[in-house]
Design an enzyme around this catalytic site. Structure first.
Site, short mmCIF file in Angstrom:
data_model
loop_
_atom_site.label_atom_id
_atom_site.label_comp_id
_atom_site.label_asym_id
_atom_site.label_seq_id
_atom_site.Cartn_x
_atom_site.Cartn_y
_atom_site.Cartn_z
N GLU A 1 4.51 -0.59 3.15
CA GLU A 1 4.43 0.84 2.79
C GLU A 1 5.59 1.62 3.38
O GLU A 1 5.39 2.61 4.10
CB GLU A 1 3.10 1.43 3.25
CG GLU A 1 1.91 0.77 2.58
CD GLU A 1 0.58 1.45 2.83
OE1 GLU A 1 0.54 2.40 3.61
OE2 GLU A 1 -0.41 1.00 2.23
N GLU B 1 -2.55 -5.69 0.37
CA GLU B 1 -3.55 -4.94 1.15
C GLU B 1 -4.53 -4.31 0.19
O GLU B 1 -4.13 -3.61 -0.75
CB GLU B 1 -2.83 -3.88 1.99
CG GLU B 1 -3.65 -3.36 3.13
CD GLU B 1 -2.86 -2.42 4.01
OE1 GLU B 1 -1.76 -2.80 4.49
OE2 GLU B 1 -3.33 -1.28 4.20
C1 GAL Z 1 -2.49 1.31 4.91
C2 GAL Z 1 -1.65 0.77 6.04
C3 GAL Z 1 -2.50 0.09 7.10
C4 GAL Z 1 -3.69 0.94 7.42
C5 GAL Z 1 -4.47 1.20 6.18
C6 GAL Z 1 -5.75 1.96 6.40
O1 GAL Z 1 -1.84 2.28 4.21
O2 GAL Z 1 -0.73 -0.17 5.55
O3 GAL Z 1 -1.74 -0.15 8.24
O4 GAL Z 1 -3.24 2.12 7.99
O5 GAL Z 1 -3.66 1.93 5.31
O6 GAL Z 1 -6.38 2.18 5.17
#
Ligand code: GAL
Length: 839
Positions: A469, A542
Site C-alpha cells: 500500500e 491482503e
Molecule cells: C491495511 C494495511 C495493514 C493493516 C490493515 C488493517 O491497509 O496494509 O497493515 O493496517 O490495513 O485493516
C-alpha cells in the site's frame, strides 16, 4: 569487511562452473563419487559433518541492559556529552558505556531475545495507541534508548581465525561497539546485520560488545517492540571460508514431478587473506533421513586476495522426496571448503525440492498440483513476550494456523525472524516474504538483498513482496523504484516471482513491474483488472480485516470490544464470508492472505483508547480462537465441521432475541433449545446459518447432518459460576536447553468442568522446578496488566502463561490458583538436552 554493504551482498562473481554429479546413497564415511575435470590432487573426502571446522555460537545469554536517554547525555551514560570525550573523534574509545572498563554491575541481567517495550508502563495517550500504548518516540526520550553490554572471552588460540558477529534483528537504529571501538550503525528494525570483528578482539582476554539501540523512530504503524529481539551469533572460521548465506541450492525437476532433480549449487567463498587461495568445494546432499544421496566436488578455483568468488556445482537427486504443504521434506547441503586440498571450513543449509508456478488462468501450482492459497498476514509479536519470541513460539503459532486450515503466511510488513521460516519449512506453510521499505535507496536495497540472500534456500517461500500500500505504487516514479528493486532481487534469486500488495492503481506504476499482481481488499476492482490484464497472475495479498473480540457478541466502544459475529469491519474491509466466497469462485485468483491470523499490539481499529491491541486476528494475541477462526476451519479444511456460537450465559436477557450462528460444511443443521427444535436449515457452500432465538437458560444444541444422518453435535450450556481452574500445556515434554517453552493455556470452568464464558478471575501462577515463567496474557485488547508477571486475569474464561526451561533437566510444576476457585497444577518434564553452542 566491517559489515555488509550492498556491494558485499551481490559482488561475488561466479568463478568456476560445472563439476561432477554424484547421485547414489553413500554411508557417511564413504568417499565422494566425483571425479573433477580439473583437479591437482585427490584428497580424501572430508567427513560429512565436521564441527571443528567452524564454530557458530549463540550469543543470547549473559547480557546487561539499561535504559539510556535520547536528550540528556548525563542520563545516557555521558555518551556524546562533549566532542572531546568519545563518540567518533578517535578510534577505539567511543566513550559513554561503550568501553571495556565501564562498570555495568548495576544494570539488569537479561538474556536475548529481549523487548524492553514489554516492561514499559502503558501510557494512555491517543498518539501511542497505534503502536501499542508504550512510551517510545520523540516525546519519550527517557524510555526510547536502550543500552546493552555483553562480556565474552576469546582464547589466544583463535588468533588467525575470522570472527564475525551477526544480529538477526534489532529494533532499531543500533550503534554497535566492540571494546569501545565503533563498528557501525544499523538503521533497520528488521534486517540482519553482520560485523567482522577479527581486528578488534582481545585474544586470550576479555571483550565486551556494546549496543546503543534507539527505538525513537518507527518504521511501522503498529507495535514493533524495542531492543535486540532476535538472536545474536558469533561465528569463527578460517580466513578462507564460505561467506554468510553463501550457500545456495536451486533445484529443478528434469522430467515432471516423478523424475530426478537437478541441483545447481553455488558457494560463495571469501578469501580474507592477502594471497590468492586455491580452493575446491566439496558438497554433500543429505536426504530427509540424513543419508547422503549425492556428492560433488567443484573445479578448483583461485580466489583472489581479499575477494569473494562464487563456486558453482551441479548434482542430481535421482528419486527426490518433494517438499509440499503435506510432506515438508527437507534436504541438507553440507559444503566444505578445501584449501590446497585440506578442509578449512564447512557450512550447511537446508533446502527443499519442489516446483511452483503462478498461472494467469488457473492460479497457483505446487508440484504441478493446483493449491488455493489460504493464507494469513501476521505481525511478529505474541502475548507475554512482545516481539521477543523464543523459537518454539514460532512453531506454536504456525501449528495453530495450520490447525485452522491455513496453508500460507505473509510476513507483513517486514523481513521475518529466520526461525519463523524454519518453522514454515518444517511444518509445511507457504510464505510470502516481504521487505519493509519500498525504495531503491542504497539502504532499502541492502535490506531487500539481505532478506533475499538469507531466505532464498527456504522451500516454503513462494513469493517475494516489495511493497505494501505504497503512496507511490501507481506512479512512474514508483515504477522506476520498483524496477530497481526487481533487478536487485533477480540478481540473487530468479526462482520465485515478485509481487506488490497494492490497494489502488492496479494496472499502473509497479503493477507493470511485478510478476504477480497483489490485491489488498477492493473486491469489485479485481474482476476489472483481470479483464484488462488477463495475462498477469493475481493473488489477494491482503483480504478481510474483519474485526472481532473473542467471546464478545455486542459492540462495546467504551470497553473497546467488538462483536465476534462476522459482521464488523472498517470501511475498506470485507467479512470473512464475502472475500472467501469471491476468491473461491475464481480459479484464476491464486487465493489470499487474511488480515490477520493473530491479533497484535497496536492498531486497535475500529477504536482508539481504551484498546491497545488489534481486533483483526482470527485468534487473539495468545492464540485463542475467535469465532471467525471457525469459519475458515470449516471451509478451509475438508473434514466434517460444526461450530455453534455464542455462549449461552445471558442472564438478564431472558425472553430477548439472541442471534445464534453456525458454521458447518455438512448438508444441513438443526438447532434445538432445551430439546425443542427451532428448525433445520440447509447449508450454503462457504456460508453460515443464523437463528434468532428467544433466550431461555439451558442448552442450545446444533445437530449437523449429511445424507440423512446426524454427523456432528455441538452444544452451548448455561453454566454455573466459576469454580475451577483447568490447565492445558501445549507440550508436557520440553528440552532443558534454556530456550524451549511450553504454553500453558488456562480455562476457568464451573463445577461441572464447563468453560465459564464471562469469567475474569485473576489467576496466580507459582512455578517450582527447573524453569521460569516468561510471560502471561489473556487476549483482552483493552488490558493493561503486565506481560512479565506471574498473575493474569482471565478474559472471557481464558488466560495463559509461558514457561521456559532452564538448562537443568527435571520436572517443572506450575500451580494456578485464584481466590474462591479450586486450584490446579500441571507438571512439565524438561528432558536433558544439549544446549546450542554458546558464548
Ligand atoms: C491495511 C494495511 C495493514 C493493516 C490493515 C488493517 O491497509 O496494509 O497493515 O493496517 O490495513 O485493516
Amino acid at each position: 569487511m566491517p559489515r555488509w554493504t550492498r556491494r558485499d551482498l551481490v559482488k561475488a562473481a561466479v568463478a568456476t562452473s560445472a563439476a561432477v554429479i554424484g547421485n547414489r546413497t553413500l554411508p557417511a564415511e564413504a568417499t565422494p563419487s566425483s571425479s573433477p575435470t580439473h583437479q591437482a590432487s585427490q584428497p580424501a573426502a572430508p567427513p560429512t559433518i565436521d564441527n571443528t571446522l567452524r564454530e557458530n555460537l549463540l550469543m543470547d545469554f549473559g547480557w546487561r541492559f539499561h535504559l539510556g536517554n535520547a536528550c540528556d547525555p548525563v542520563k545516557d551514560f555521558n555518551f556524546g556529552k562533549t566532542a572531546i570525550i568519545g563518540t567518533f573523534a578517535k578510534s577505539g574509545d567511543s566513550g559513554g558505556a561503550t568501553g571495556s572498563h565501564f562498570d555495568d554491575s548495576a544494570w539488569s541481567q537479561i538474556n536475548l531475545p529481549h523487548d524492553w517495550a514489554v516492561d514499559l508502563p502503558f501510557v494512555l495517550d491517543n498518539t501511542l495507541v497505534w503502536t501499542g500504548g508504550k512510551p517510545l518516540g520523540r516525546a519519550y526520550p527517557e524510555t526510547s534508548i536502550g543500552w546493552y553490554r555483553k562480556p565474552f572471552a576469546i582464547p589466544a588460540s583463535d588468533l588467525g581465525k575470522r570472527i564475525r558477529i551477526r544480529f538477526d534483528g534489532i529494533r532499531r537504529n543500533a550503534q554497535v561497539f566492540i571494546n569501545g571501538q565503533y563498528l557501525g550503525q544499523d538503521p533497520s528494525g528488521y534486517a540482519p546485520y553482520e560485523y567482522d570483528v577479527t581486528d578488534f578482539i582481545n585474544y586470550g582476554g576479555d571483550n565486551v560488545l556494546c549496543l546503543r539501540v534507539d527505538a525513537t523512530l518507527s518504521e511501522g504503524w503498529f507495535y514493533e517492540g524495542a531492543g535486540i529481539y532476535r538472536h545474536v551469533w558469533l561465528t569463527k572460521t578460517a580466513p578462507v571460508h564460505i561467506a554468510s548465506w553463501g550457500n545456495y541450492v536451486q533445484s529443478s525437476l528434469r522430467s515432471g514431478i516423478t523424475g530426478p532433480a537437478s541441483l545447481r549449487i553455488t558457494s560463495e567463498i571469501e578469501n580474507a587473506t592477502g594471497q590468492p587461495a586455491d580452493c575446491t568445494v566439496h558438497a554433500s546432499i543429505l536426504d530427509p533421513n540424513g543419508e547422503i544421496v549425492a556428492t560433488v566436488r567443484s573445479k578448483s578455483a583461485t580466489i583472489a586476495a581479499a575477494a569473494n568468488s562464487i563456486v558453482e556445482m551441479q548434482a542430481t537427486v535421482t528419486h527426490p522426496e518433494l517438499w509440499s504443504i503435506e510432506t515438508p521434506h527437507l534436504y541438507r547441503l553440507v559444503a566444505t571448503v578445501l584449501l590446497n586440498g585440506k578442509p578449512v571450513d564447512q557450512d550447511s543449509t537446508t533446502f527443499g525440492i519442489r516446483t511452483t508456478r503462478f498461472d494467469k488462468d488457473e492460479g497457483f501450482f505446487m508440484n504441478d498440483k493446483p493449491v488455493k492459497i489460504k493464507g494469513t498476514c501476521n505481525h511478529q509479536d505474541h502475548a507475554g513476550v512482545g516481539a521477543a519470541l523464543p523459537d518454539r513460539l514460532q512453531y506454536y503459532r504456525v501449528e495453530l494456523l495450520k490447525g485452522m486450515g491455513a496453508n500460507a503466511y505473509r510476513t507483513s510488513h517486514n523481513a521475518p525472524t529466520p526461525e519463523l521460516l524454519d518453522a514454515c519449512d518444517r511444518l509445511g506453510m507457504l510464505v510470502m516474504d516481504e521487505t519493509r521499505e519500498f525504495s531503491s535507496s542504497p539502504q532499502a536495497l541492502e535490506e531487500l538483498e539481505s532478506m533475499v540472500k538469507r531466505d532464498r534456500n527456504h522451500p516454503s517461500i513462494i513469493l517475494w513482496s516489495i511493497a505494501n500500500e505504497e503512496p507511490q505504487q501507481g506512479t512512474e516514479r514508483g515504477a522506476r523504484m520498483g524496477r530497481s528493486m526487481m533487478e536487485a532481487l533477480n540478481r540473487l534469486d530468479t526462482t520465485r516471482p515478485v509481487t506488490a500488495a497494492m490497494n489502488h492503481s492496479w494496472g499502473k506504476g509497479i503493477s507493470g513491474v511485478v510478476d504477480v499482481q497483489g490485491f489488498n481488499y477492493n473486491l469489485p476492482d479485481i474482476d476489472a483488472f483481470h479483464k484488462s490484464f488477463p495475462d498477469q497472475p493475481t493473488v489477494g495479498s491482503e483480504t478481510a480485516s474483519t474485526v472481532s473480540t473473542r467471546g464478545i457478541y455486542a459492540n462495546d466502544p467504551k470497553r473497546g470490544y467488538v462483536a465476534a459475529y462476522d459482521t464488523e469491519k472498517p470501511r475498506w474491509a470485507e467479512t470473512a464470508e464475502d472475500w472467501w466466497k469471491f476468491y473461491d469462485q475464481r480459479e484464476w485468483l491464486s487465493g489470499g492472505f487474511v488480515w490477520t491470523g493473530f491479533d497484535y499490539r497496536g492498531e486497535p481499529t475500529p477504536y482508539h483508547l481504551p484498546c491497545i491491541s488489534s481486533h483483526f486476528g482470527l485468534m487473539d494475541t495468545c492464540g485463542f480462537p475467535k469465532d471467525n477462526y471457525f469459519y475458515y476451519h470449516t471451509w478451509w479444511r475438508t473434514e466434517p465441521a460444526l461450530h455453534l456460537f455464542p455462549h449461552w450465559n445471558w442472564s438478564g436477557k431472558e425472553g430477548q432475541l439472541i442471534e445464534v450462528w453456525c458454521y458447518s460444511n455438512q448438508q444441513s443443521v438443526e438447532l434445538f433449545l432445551n430439546g425443542k427444535s427451532l428448525g433445520s436449515q440447509t447449508v450454503e457452500k462457504n456460508g453460515h446459518l443464523v437463528w434468532k432465538v428467544n433466550y431461555a437458560p439451558g442448552t442450545i444444541e446444533a445437530r449437523a447432518s449429511s445424507n440423512g444422518k446426524v454427523t456432528l453435535v455441538e452444544k452451548r450450556e448455561t453454566t454455573g459460576p466459576a469454580a475451577k481452574i483447568q490447565l492445558q500445556p501445549d507440550r508436557t515434554k520440553i528440552s532443558a536447553d534454556g530456550e524451549d517453552v511450553s504454553v500453558i493455556n488456562v480455562t476457568i470452568t464451573d463445577a461441572q468442568g464447563r468453560i465459564v464464558p464471562l469469567a475474569d478471575n485473576k489467576v496466580t501462577f507459582t512455578l517450582t522446578g527447573e524453569g521460569k515463567i516468561i510471560g502471561v496474557g489473556n487476549g483482552d485488547p483493552s488490558s493493561y496488566e503486565a506481560d512479565h508477571a506471574t498473575a493474569r486475569s482471565a478474559f472471557n474464561g481464558l488466560c495463559m502463561c509461558i514457561v521456559q526451561a532452564s538448562k537443568t533437566a527435571g520436572p517443572i510444576t506450575i500451580q494456578a490458583s485464584s481466590s474462591n476457585l479450586e486450584s490446579s497444577n500441571v507438571t512439565i518434564e524438561s528432558a536433558a538436552a544439549t544446549p546450542r553452542p554458546k558464548i
